[in-house]
Scaffold this motif. Structure first.
Motif, PDB file in Angstrom:
ATOM      1  N   LEU A 165       0.825  -1.209   0.000  1.00  7.96           N
ATOM      2  CA  LEU A 165       0.000   0.000   0.000  1.00  7.96           C
ATOM      3  C   LEU A 165       0.860   1.260   0.000  1.00  7.96           C
ATOM      4  CD1 LEU A 165      -2.938  -0.847   2.449  1.00  7.96           C
ATOM      5  CD2 LEU A 165      -2.837  -1.076  -0.022  1.00  7.96           C
ATOM      6  N   PRO A 225       0.650  -4.688  -5.889  1.00  7.84           N
ATOM      7  CA  PRO A 225       0.023  -4.747  -4.560  1.00  7.84           C
ATOM      8  C   PRO A 225      -1.126  -5.759  -4.469  1.00  7.84           C
ATOM      9  CG  PRO A 225       0.402  -2.471  -5.186  1.00  7.84           C
ATOM     10  CD  PRO A 225       0.840  -3.318  -6.345  1.00  7.84           C
ATOM     11  N   HIS A 226      -1.988  -5.807  -5.501  1.00 11.50           N
ATOM     12  CA  HIS A 226      -3.150  -6.692  -5.388  1.00 11.50           C
ATOM     13  C   HIS A 226      -2.771  -8.171  -5.551  1.00 11.50           C
ATOM     14  CE1 HIS A 226      -3.050  -6.198  -9.790  1.00 11.50           C
ATOM     15  NE2 HIS A 226      -3.574  -7.394  -9.810  1.00 11.50           N
ATOM     16  N   GLN A 227      -1.525  -8.423  -5.981  1.00 11.68           N
ATOM     17  CA  GLN A 227      -1.128  -9.833  -6.141  1.00 11.68           C
ATOM     18  C   GLN A 227      -0.447 -10.382  -4.897  1.00 11.68           C
ATOM     19  OE1 GLN A 227       1.077  -9.222  -9.728  1.00 11.68           O
ATOM     20  NE2 GLN A 227      -0.636  -9.844 -11.034  1.00 11.68           N
ATOM     21  N   THR A 260      -1.600 -10.601  -1.737  1.00  8.38           N
ATOM     22  CA  THR A 260      -2.482 -11.483  -0.962  1.00  8.38           C
ATOM     23  C   THR A 260      -2.446 -12.896  -1.508  1.00  8.38           C
ATOM     24  OG1 THR A 260      -3.906  -9.570  -0.769  1.00  8.38           O
ATOM     25  CG2 THR A 260      -4.799 -11.645   0.015  1.00  8.38           C
ATOM     26  N   GLY A 261      -2.429 -12.999  -2.828  1.00  9.69           N
ATOM     27  CA  GLY A 261      -2.432 -14.306  -3.473  1.00  9.69           C
ATOM     28  C   GLY A 261      -1.200 -15.142  -3.152  1.00  9.69           C
ATOM     29  N   PHE A 299     -15.713  -3.627   5.175  1.00 15.53           N
ATOM     30  CA  PHE A 299     -16.576  -2.939   4.220  1.00 15.53           C
ATOM     31  C   PHE A 299     -17.938  -2.782   4.875  1.00 15.53           C
ATOM     32  CE2 PHE A 299     -13.489  -5.360   1.590  1.00 15.53           C
ATOM     33  CZ  PHE A 299     -12.769  -4.264   1.155  1.00 15.53           C
ATOM     34  N   TYR A 301     -11.096 -13.184  -2.352  1.00 13.06           N
ATOM     35  CA  TYR A 301     -11.201 -12.679  -3.732  1.00 13.06           C
ATOM     36  C   TYR A 301     -10.139 -13.252  -4.660  1.00 13.06           C
ATOM     37  CZ  TYR A 301     -12.133  -9.364  -7.473  1.00 13.06           C
ATOM     38  OH  TYR A 301     -12.474  -8.800  -8.671  1.00 13.06           O
ATOM     39  N   ALA A 302      -8.921 -13.414  -4.140  1.00 15.11           N
ATOM     40  CA  ALA A 302      -7.818 -13.844  -4.997  1.00 15.11           C
ATOM     41  C   ALA A 302      -7.851 -15.343  -5.270  1.00 15.11           C
ATOM     42  CB  ALA A 302      -6.486 -13.454  -4.359  1.00 15.11           C
ATOM     43  N   ALA A 345      -9.542  -2.855  -0.273  1.00 13.47           N
ATOM     44  CA  ALA A 345      -9.859  -3.707  -1.422  1.00 13.47           C
ATOM     45  C   ALA A 345      -8.583  -4.289  -2.022  1.00 13.47           C
ATOM     46  CB  ALA A 345     -10.631  -2.901  -2.470  1.00 13.47           C
ATOM     47  N   THR A 346      -7.535  -3.463  -2.095  1.00 16.15           N
ATOM     48  CA  THR A 346      -6.251  -3.953  -2.603  1.00 16.15           C
ATOM     49  C   THR A 346      -5.725  -5.074  -1.707  1.00 16.15           C
ATOM     50  OG1 THR A 346      -5.782  -1.740  -3.429  1.00 16.15           O
ATOM     51  CG2 THR A 346      -3.914  -3.254  -3.289  1.00 16.15           C
ATOM     52  N   LEU A 347      -5.875  -4.899  -0.394  1.00 19.54           N
ATOM     53  CA  LEU A 347      -5.428  -5.947   0.536  1.00 19.54           C
ATOM     54  C   LEU A 347      -6.168  -7.264   0.297  1.00 19.54           C
ATOM     55  CD1 LEU A 347      -5.103  -4.072   3.964  1.00 19.54           C
ATOM     56  CD2 LEU A 347      -3.281  -4.775   2.423  1.00 19.54           C
ATOM     57  N   GLY A 359      -6.822  -8.384  -2.544  1.00 14.00           N
ATOM     58  CA  GLY A 359      -6.368  -8.926  -3.815  1.00 14.00           C
ATOM     59  C   GLY A 359      -7.157  -8.381  -5.000  1.00 14.00           C
ATOM     60  N   ILE A 360      -7.954  -7.345  -4.761  1.00 10.65           N
ATOM     61  CA  ILE A 360      -8.729  -6.744  -5.846  1.00 10.65           C
ATOM     62  C   ILE A 360      -7.837  -5.775  -6.610  1.00 10.65           C
ATOM     63  CG2 ILE A 360     -10.664  -5.189  -6.361  1.00 10.65           C
ATOM     64  CD1 ILE A 360     -12.032  -6.356  -3.809  1.00 10.65           C
TER      65      ILE A 360
END
Lengths: 252, 291
Positions: free
Chosen positions: A68, A88-90, A92-93, A106, A120-121, B177-179, B181-182
């Motif tokens: 981040l 960054p979004h990869q 978590t995966g 959320f 999500y991932a 949302a990035t955390l 994996g979006i």
């Protein structure tokens, strides 16, 4: 496992498999030099804590690890992968999930949807369903509230949800940022018990805390941060007995 | 009967506003950007129909081509004009000025290519006549039905699909949302594409209803759709729909009262009223600003 390793001296724990390795991390916010050459490691299976006062840079370090915040220089590797070369979004995966400061659930989505977002991932719908049931077993408070909007949950429940959401990513390692913040002592106990359970289930933990007393009780090793630098490091037990640490962070 | 047809007329034009307002609202919901160029997408859609029909393309191709072209245009606009600003946390005012710039660019580009005069669009859909009080309202009903279907589809997309949930997550907290994996960049592009595609559907209905287009058509139309989105509660899908329909009704009401010259004034008076008494809009939620 964590009990055992907490008695080990610094040099001996190094024989274990390194999971997260941060070296010479430099982070700037504009002209402000927030992180000044921080170096630390977390081994597989460990609970490691970063303690320090407000503004010492604890959250910034976690954000740098999760992508981040982009550091100006330094290295971050997770299970051999260069995280600075990963989008960054990869991250978590790869098996690295974060429970951010302030929970950041959320609020306009239901508890169930929040947990789905955590996965999500992932593509394995059967595994996701299993983990969903497992998370609701570990965090039973969420079960009866799964159709509620997350914004209607209490602070403690939101913390549980934020942890459950991160677990849905099937992480090898969990980054927890101030999970005790704003919670009653009883809830803090519950959160820390849950962290211990998660760790016993095989998830490596990097815990950032202002509640240094609780953090040092839980962790095997600790790093003390002061204005963007590692001031002290070592076995959590030893740091808890250290006069300087006692005076500065444990209230005498 | 006169009143019934006027009400239907109001709902019919409100439906076109609604299709544009939905895009305004979606984009605002996800990136907190008032995309003032969004109104001009309906003009881009109109000219795409004009060109395709002029090339003797079948009607379905003109419609599909217009929707597809606008979706791509929306994505290109995001990439070229907004992407860097959004990724560098530029101040809102910079985004707003850029959006106005894109709007002026699109209007002038259309003038350059097609001239400033309006272009006729041939009758597109031949529907069985449905008469209310001696007036054929089948076109009006088509507008209303299409807009409602689009809104329902959008609701379904946002609430039940994976990408829709990712949109909601990104809209609430892009960092979190990035955390998860979006890929928030893709989510933003998708939002622009869907919003622009909806505006293109609006362009189809507009062309079919008014049978003419001009380069500046998106200006006032976009502004009114923006008012509708704010009135209904920007960021809310049903809110955008409701706001647009009320706006259309208010316009036809001023016609009924013999004050059609005041039509636009009525629209903006509504905006002022809602901002005074319910700034979040009819169905909007007060969003806490994060410090």
């Amino acid at each position: 496992m964590t009990r055992g390793s907490s008695r080990l001296i610094w040099g001996v724990t190094r024989l274990k498999k390194k999971m997260l390795e941060v070296s010479d991390l430099q982070v700037y916010y504009g002209a402000i030099h927030a992180i000044k050459g921080v170096r630390f490691e977390v081994d597989e299976g460990e609970i490691v804590t970063l303690i320090g006062a407000n503004g010492a840079g604890k959250t910034t370090i976690l954000h740098a690890v999760s992508g981040l915040v982009r550091p100006r220089s330094g290295g971050i590797t997770f299970c051999g992968q260069d995280l600075l070369a990963t989008k960054p979004h990869q991250i978590t995966g790869l098996g690295l999930a974060q429970v951010p400061e302030g929970r950041r659930v959320f609020s306009r989505m239901t508890v169930k949807e929040n947990l789905e977002m955590g996965a999500y991932a992932r593509k394995d719908s059967i595994g996701i369903k299993e983990d969903y049931d497992r998370v609701l077993t570990i965090l039973p408070r969420l079960k009866e509230r799964r159709r509620q909007l997350a914004g209607t949950l209490s602070g403690g429940e939101q913390q549980m949800l934020s942890m459950g959401r991160a677990l849905m990513a099937q992480p090898k390692m969990l980054l927890l940022d101030e999970p005790s913040m704003g919670l009653s002592p009883l809830l803090v106990q519950e959160i820390f018990r849950t962290i211990r359970e998660i760790n016993a289930g095989g998830v490596t933990i990097l815990l950032v805390e202002q509640n240094a007393k609780m953090a040092l009780e839980l962790a095997s090793r600790a790093y003390v941060l002061e204005t963007g630098k590692v001031a002290m490091q070592g076995a959590a037990k030893e740091l808890a007995d250290n006069e300087e640490v006692k005076k500065a962070y444990l209230g005498g | 009967m006169y009143y019934v047809t006027q009400i239907l007329n109001g709902l019919g034009s409100g439906s076109i506003y609604a299709l544009v307002a939905l895009g305004y609202s979606m984009v605002y919901g996800v990136v907190k950007l008032i995309n003032f160029a969004h109104g001009d997408i309906i003009m881009v859609g109109g000219y795409t129909i004009f060109v395709l029909l002029g090339m003797n393309a079948p009607l379905w191709l003109a419609v599909a081509g217009s929707i597809g072209f606008c979706a791509v245009a929306g994505v290109v606009i995001e990439r070229v004009a907004y992407h860097r600003l959004l990724n560098n946390d530029a101040p809102r005012i910079a985004l707003l000025i850029t959006a106005i710039g894109v709007s002026i660019f699109l209007q002038n580009l259309a003038q350059l290519i097609f001239g400033t005069n309006q272009k006729p669009i041939p009758k597109m859909f031949t529907l069985p006549a449905i008469r209310v009080g001696g007036m054929n309202v089948s076109n009006t009903l088509l507008n209303i039905v299409v807009a409602l279907l689009m809104m329902a589809g959008l609701q379904l997309l946002v609430n039940t699909t994976k990408i829709g949930k990712a949109m909601r997550a990104t809209s609430e907290d892009a960092g979190a949302a990035t955390l998860m994996g979006i890929n928030t960049n893709s989510v933003i592009l998708f939002t622009f594409a869907v919003g622009s595609a909806l505006a293109a559907v609006g362009a189809v209905l507009y062309s079919n209803t008014y049978m003419q287009i001009k380069p500046m058509m998106g200006g006032m139309l976009g502004l009114k759709a923006f008012v509708a989105a704010v009135f209904g509660g920007i960021g809310s899908i049903p809110g955008a729909m409701l706001g647009a329909l009320i706006l259309g009704l208010a316009e036809s009401l001023s016609v009924v009262l013999g004050q059609s010259a005041w039509m636009d004034a009525v629209v903006f008076a509504l905006l002022i009223l809602i901002l005074l008494f319910k700034p979040a809009g009819l169905l909007g939620q007060h969003m806490k600003e994060k410090v």
